[in-house]
Design an enzyme around this catalytic site. Structure first.
Site, short mmCIF file in Angstrom:
data_model
loop_
_atom_site.label_atom_id
_atom_site.label_comp_id
_atom_site.label_asym_id
_atom_site.label_seq_id
_atom_site.Cartn_x
_atom_site.Cartn_y
_atom_site.Cartn_z
N TYR A 141 72.78 85.61 30.16
CA TYR A 141 71.70 84.86 30.78
C TYR A 141 70.32 85.35 30.31
O TYR A 141 69.31 84.71 30.56
CB TYR A 141 71.76 84.93 32.31
CG TYR A 141 73.02 84.33 32.91
CD1 TYR A 141 73.96 83.68 32.12
CD2 TYR A 141 73.28 84.41 34.27
CE1 TYR A 141 75.11 83.15 32.67
CE2 TYR A 141 74.42 83.87 34.83
CZ TYR A 141 75.34 83.25 34.02
OH TYR A 141 76.48 82.71 34.56
N LYS A 190 86.21 91.60 29.43
CA LYS A 190 87.03 90.80 28.52
C LYS A 190 87.11 91.60 27.22
O LYS A 190 86.72 91.14 26.14
CB LYS A 190 86.37 89.41 28.33
CG LYS A 190 87.19 88.43 27.55
CD LYS A 190 88.39 87.87 28.31
CE LYS A 190 89.21 86.96 27.44
NZ LYS A 190 90.52 86.62 28.02
N ASP A 223 90.04 87.04 33.15
CA ASP A 223 90.94 85.91 33.42
C ASP A 223 92.03 86.31 34.42
O ASP A 223 92.38 85.53 35.32
CB ASP A 223 91.55 85.35 32.12
CG ASP A 223 91.90 86.42 31.11
OD1 ASP A 223 91.44 87.57 31.26
OD2 ASP A 223 92.66 86.12 30.17
N ASP A 247 78.86 86.12 38.24
CA ASP A 247 78.37 84.86 38.77
C ASP A 247 79.55 83.99 39.19
O ASP A 247 79.61 83.44 40.30
CB ASP A 247 77.55 84.17 37.65
CG ASP A 247 76.80 82.95 38.14
OD1 ASP A 247 76.80 82.69 39.35
OD2 ASP A 247 76.22 82.25 37.29
N ASP A 251 81.38 83.53 43.26
CA ASP A 251 81.49 82.20 43.89
C ASP A 251 82.95 81.91 44.24
O ASP A 251 83.24 81.35 45.30
CB ASP A 251 80.95 81.10 42.96
CG ASP A 251 79.46 80.88 43.19
OD1 ASP A 251 78.85 81.69 43.91
OD2 ASP A 251 78.91 79.90 42.66
#
Ligand code: NAD
Length: 357
Positions: A141, A190, A223, A247, A251
């Site tokens: 970001y 990851k 994942d 992020d 959520d």
């Protein structure tokens, strides 16, 4: 204690829920003999209207001088024009960056009184108590991004960049929290694909061995984590991860509880004021109706007491009061499942009454 607090009510239901959080803070101040001084400042869409910018200089200046900042929510259809010069959300990114708020803490602890509000079966979520620590000022970001010509038209790129210091400081915040909780830290990355993740893995392992040998530390691929979070959420204590993974996972985690109206968050830097807010947005669909759930904002105030003012007993007393209100069956509309419900102010009053008991 004498503390100066900045309130940024924001837009939509922001002012409605921040009012209730302030009433609760005031009740705490009277009960425990503290003096909290409040300064209310514009931020978000209302600040664009009044000052032409979502984060006016005087708002930022007041935040810098404060012990902590309590934010409602910003945004709404009025400021949604994609061609507008600036948007309310730009204020959020700017305040995080300006105050150096690199660690975002989000507790996910479904209330035992609201297990049926969750889309998951209660036997899966019962006992879940996770603290997510999301890196907030680096990664995709904030990395270099842009567009360039391509044979097929255009090519776009976004870059995930992290350095050793950025990883160390956020993992340290998470490990310190783990030490005060159940002593377990999971780092999500990851590393099988991304070089930035391989740096996270190496730096975290080194830091945990050197500074936190007593904290049980493990790593999980993002994942897999997306699956574990809904199949065995009880198994996690503190989870730390980079900005974009955090992020998305926070959520997903918030859905375990079944209501946005109950979840607070804190954004912390290495020094200076922390920023505390409910995770929900400005809910324009219910703004002005007096039905918004103020509990997330009230619990954000409790995080403020804990993390910025180091008033643990006071923080716990708010959490206990909220728990007692819910166990007594009081609900706002969003968690009432069609049953009887209280308005925003009445819910604030119930929490204050529970504090007094
Ligand atoms: P939202 O969280 O505002 O609302 C989603 C749904 O949840 C709505 O149906 C809303 O009524 C309900 N809801 C949210 N908070 C509630 C509460 N306290 N009590 C009862 N019901 C509640 O998300 P959205 O609709 O996607 O976004 C609305 C605006 O908020 C947008 O402009 C968005 O950009 C902004 N937003 C701001 C923040 C922030 O300030 N940190 C975060 C998310 C969204």
């Amino acid at each position: 204690m004498d503390a100066r607090l900045v309130l940024l009510p924001g837009d939509g239901i922001g002012p409605e829920v921040v009012d209730q959080a302030q009433r609760v803070l005031q009740a705490i101040a009277s009960r425990f003999g503290h003096a909290f001084h409040y300064e209310c400042r514009p931020m978000g869409g209302n600040a664009i209207d009044s000052h032409g910018t979502p984060l006016p200089d005087e708002t930022l200046g007041a935040c810098r001088q404060s012990a902590a900042v309590l934010l409602g929510a910003v945004g709404g259809p009025k400021w949604d024009d994609p061609h507008a010069k600036t948007r309310p959300e730009a204020g959020l990114l700017a305040i995080r960056k300006e105050l150096g708020l690199f660690a975002n803490l989000r507790p996910i602890k479904p209330s035992p009184w609201l297990l049926s509000a969750s889309p998951l079966r209660s036997e899966i979520i019962s006992g879940t108590d996770i603290l997510f620590v999301r890196e907030l000022t680096g990664g995709l970001y904030f990395g270099a991004s842009g567009r360039r010509p391509h044979a097929s038209g255009e090519e776009a790129y976004s870059t995930m960049t992290y350095n050793t210091g950025e990883v160390e400081r956020v993992v340290r915040v998470a490990a310190e929290a783990a030490r005060k909780r159940r002593g377990r830290l999971t780092m999500v990355d990851k590393a099988n694909v991304l070089e930035a993740s391989r740096l996270w893995r190496a730096v975290s392992a080194r830091l945990m061995a050197a500074e936190f040998p007593e904290v049980k530390y493990d790593v999980v691929l993002v994942d897999s984590m997306a699956m574990h979070l809904i199949s065995r959420p009880r198994d996690f204590d503190v989870v730390v991860t980079e900005n974009m993974f955090g992020d998305i996972l926070t959520d997903e985690g918030s859905m375990l509880t079944g209501s946005m109206g109950l979840l607070p968050s804190a954004s912390l830097g290495s020094s200076g004021p922390g920023l505390y807010e409910p995770i929900h947005g400005s809910a324009p669909d219910i703004a002005g109706q007096g039905v918004a759930n103020p509990l997330a904002a009230i619990l954000a105030a409790s995080m403020l007491l804990r993390h910025s003012l180091h008033l643990e007993t006071e923080a716990e007393s708010i959490e206990t009061a909220v728990d007692n209100v819910l166990s007594a069956g009081f609900r706002t509309r969003d968690i009432a499942a069609g049953g009887p419900s209280l308005g925003t102010i009445e819910m604030g009053t119930r929490v204050i009454e529970a504090l007094a008991r």
